[in-house]
Design an enzyme around this catalytic site. Structure first.
Site, PDB file in Angstrom:
ATOM      1  N   HIS A   1       8.664  64.813  29.047  1.00 24.33           N
ATOM      2  CA  HIS A   1       9.253  66.133  29.293  1.00 24.33           C
ATOM      3  C   HIS A   1       8.199  67.240  29.254  1.00 24.33           C
ATOM      4  O   HIS A   1       7.035  67.025  28.853  1.00 24.33           O
ATOM      5  CB  HIS A   1      10.355  66.420  28.273  1.00 24.33           C
ATOM      6  CG  HIS A   1       9.879  66.474  26.847  1.00 24.33           C
ATOM      7  ND1 HIS A   1       9.156  67.524  26.324  1.00 24.33           N
ATOM      8  CD2 HIS A   1      10.038  65.582  25.820  1.00 24.33           C
ATOM      9  CE1 HIS A   1       8.899  67.298  25.056  1.00 24.33           C
ATOM     10  NE2 HIS A   1       9.417  66.112  24.723  1.00 24.33           N
TER      11      HIS A   1
ATOM     12  N   CYS B   1       7.715  61.620  21.843  1.00 17.20           N
ATOM     13  CA  CYS B   1       7.867  61.811  23.281  1.00 17.20           C
ATOM     14  C   CYS B   1       6.500  61.985  23.951  1.00 17.20           C
ATOM     15  O   CYS B   1       5.484  62.198  23.277  1.00 17.20           O
ATOM     16  CB  CYS B   1       8.724  63.042  23.575  1.00 17.20           C
ATOM     17  SG  CYS B   1      10.458  62.857  23.100  1.00 17.20           S
TER      18      CYS B   1
END
Length: 415
Positions: free
Chosen positions: A323, A341
């Protein structure tokens, strides 16, 4: 030696046949061949053990056809159900009895054609259509994912509404779950647990191919009182071969399409204590905006976060995404500072978001984190060796690759 008398006999017979026309039987017995006549109605010569008088048949009992007190004999029996499946059976040496050797399907209609011949060899025929009683308990199969276009790493899933533990029952189910793949693509089902199966090929799906799956279980007896139900088939269109590799030690992500590197992006992955999982993951979905909070994944205290995140591509159910992370741009390409992440600039994340699709491959290497789970946290199916994957199949377990009937059928040359 004089051959003229014999020659005259042959010519005389030939001329007589010509004068009588093509349908004459001169120089013969004058009787018709029994096989040339239309079959007679053999209804009075054969009997069925059930499905008579308009009553439905019990699928758990064998179907039996016998000759009734005559010199006629049964020559063939063909029983076909609503779905075109032929009922296997065995005919006695004397031709006086035929019986099914596999269970009938439940809740379907059978058409049974019995062929006979009498003592003169004249053919007879009897056709009977009947229904079988519905199943008391049914097994339903729901295929996944939803129909659509996916990347080359997308596994097929099959979820059962009832648990199945028995090996023989599992084999019946597996045999009836038919996956139509491109030519020469080797694949197999794997029993994740008693109610869930995954199907994947040995290697990734070929790019720009079509994969279809359907169940032939409807009405089929699986175990005592359990029969298969109708299931909705599934069709997947496979897109480009997209493979993403994130190197957690070099802090760069490489994006390949159909074997060609088209982008290299600086990233940051999980810091110590929150290291990103190593291994192959499959894209589960995309969300333009996600509000990410630490407490949803068990992170609190000084590590707690509550951030608006854009261009989020999900790769695990536990919350691992690729992201946009504008707050860590200074670390991207240099160090790992995230909570697991893979973060990148907003511009790079937008590009990634537009070029990735569900089912694409995202692989992480050189992380100090744990390995991706095979099942339960997304699709880690590709992290299992193919030999071990085959062992999860009720049909292939314990067999040598290429030496079993399924492999032989798949590898047989097309003619």
């Amino acid at each position: 030696m004089n051959h003229s008398p014999r020659l005259w006999t042959v010519l005389s017979c030939s001329l007589l046949v010509a004068s009588l026309g093509a349908g004459a039987t001169a120089c013969g017995s004058g009787e018709k061949n029994p096989l040339s006549v239309r079959p007679y109605d053999a209804g009075e010569h054969v009997a069925f053990n059930q499905a008579t008088g308009g009553r439905p048949a019990d699928p758990d009992k064998p179907l039996e056809v016998t000759v009734k007190g005559t010199t006629a004999r049964i020559t063939d029996v063909m029983a076909v159900d609503t779905h075109g499946r032929r009922l296997a059976g065995e005919l006695s040496a004397k031709g006086d009895r035929w019986h099914s050797t596999v269970p009938m399907a439940a809740g379907v209609r059978y058409t049974v054609t019995v062929s006979t011949e009498d003592e003169r060899g004249a053919p007879g025929q009897r056709t009977l259509a009947f229904d079988t009683t519905p199943a008391k308990k049914v097994l339903k199969v729901e295929f996944g994912p939803d129909e659509g276009k996916y990347g080359v790493g997308q596994p097929i899933t099959a979820e059962l509404n009832e648990p199945v533990k028995d090996k023989a029952a599992r084999a019946i189910i597996e045999r009836a779950l038919v996956v139509d793949t491109p030519d020469n693509v080797e694949g197999a089902w794997y029993w994740v647990d008693d109610k869930n199966l995954h199907y994947r090929p040995k290697d990734y799906w070929p790019a720009h191919s079509t994969v279809s799956v359907q169940s032939n279980l409807e009405g089929v007896r699986i175990s005592d009182e359990l029969h298969g139900a109708a299931s909705k088939p599934l069709k997947l269109e496979i897109g480009d071969r997209v493979e993403v590799t994130t190197d957690a030690s070099s802090h760069y992500l490489t994006f390949k399409r159909n074997g060609e590197v088209i982008n290299t992006i600086p990233v940051t992955t999980g810091k110590p204590g929150f290291s990103t999982r190593n291994g192959v993951k499959v894209v589960l979905g995309k969300q333009y905006f996600v509000q990410m909070r630490g407490d949803t994944v068990g992170i609190g205290g000084s590590e707690y976060y509550n951030l608006p995140v854009y261009y989020a591509t999900r790769v695990t159910w536990s919350g691992e995404y690729v992201h946009a992370a504008p707050w860590s741009v200074g670390s991207q390409g240099y160090e790992n500072v995230s909570h697991g992440c893979t973060g990148m600039s907003t511009g790079n994340a937008a590009w990634f978001y537009e070029n990735i699709t569900e089912g694409d491959i995202v692989r992480v290497i050189n992380s100090i984190g744990e390995d991706m789970d095979t099942f339960g946290n997304g699709y880690g199916d590709w992290n299992m060796d193919w030999k071990d994957w085959r062992e999860g199949s009720a049909l292939l377990k314990g067999t040598q690759e290429g030496r079993n009937p399924m492999d032989q059928a798949r590898l047989r040359p097309q003619v």
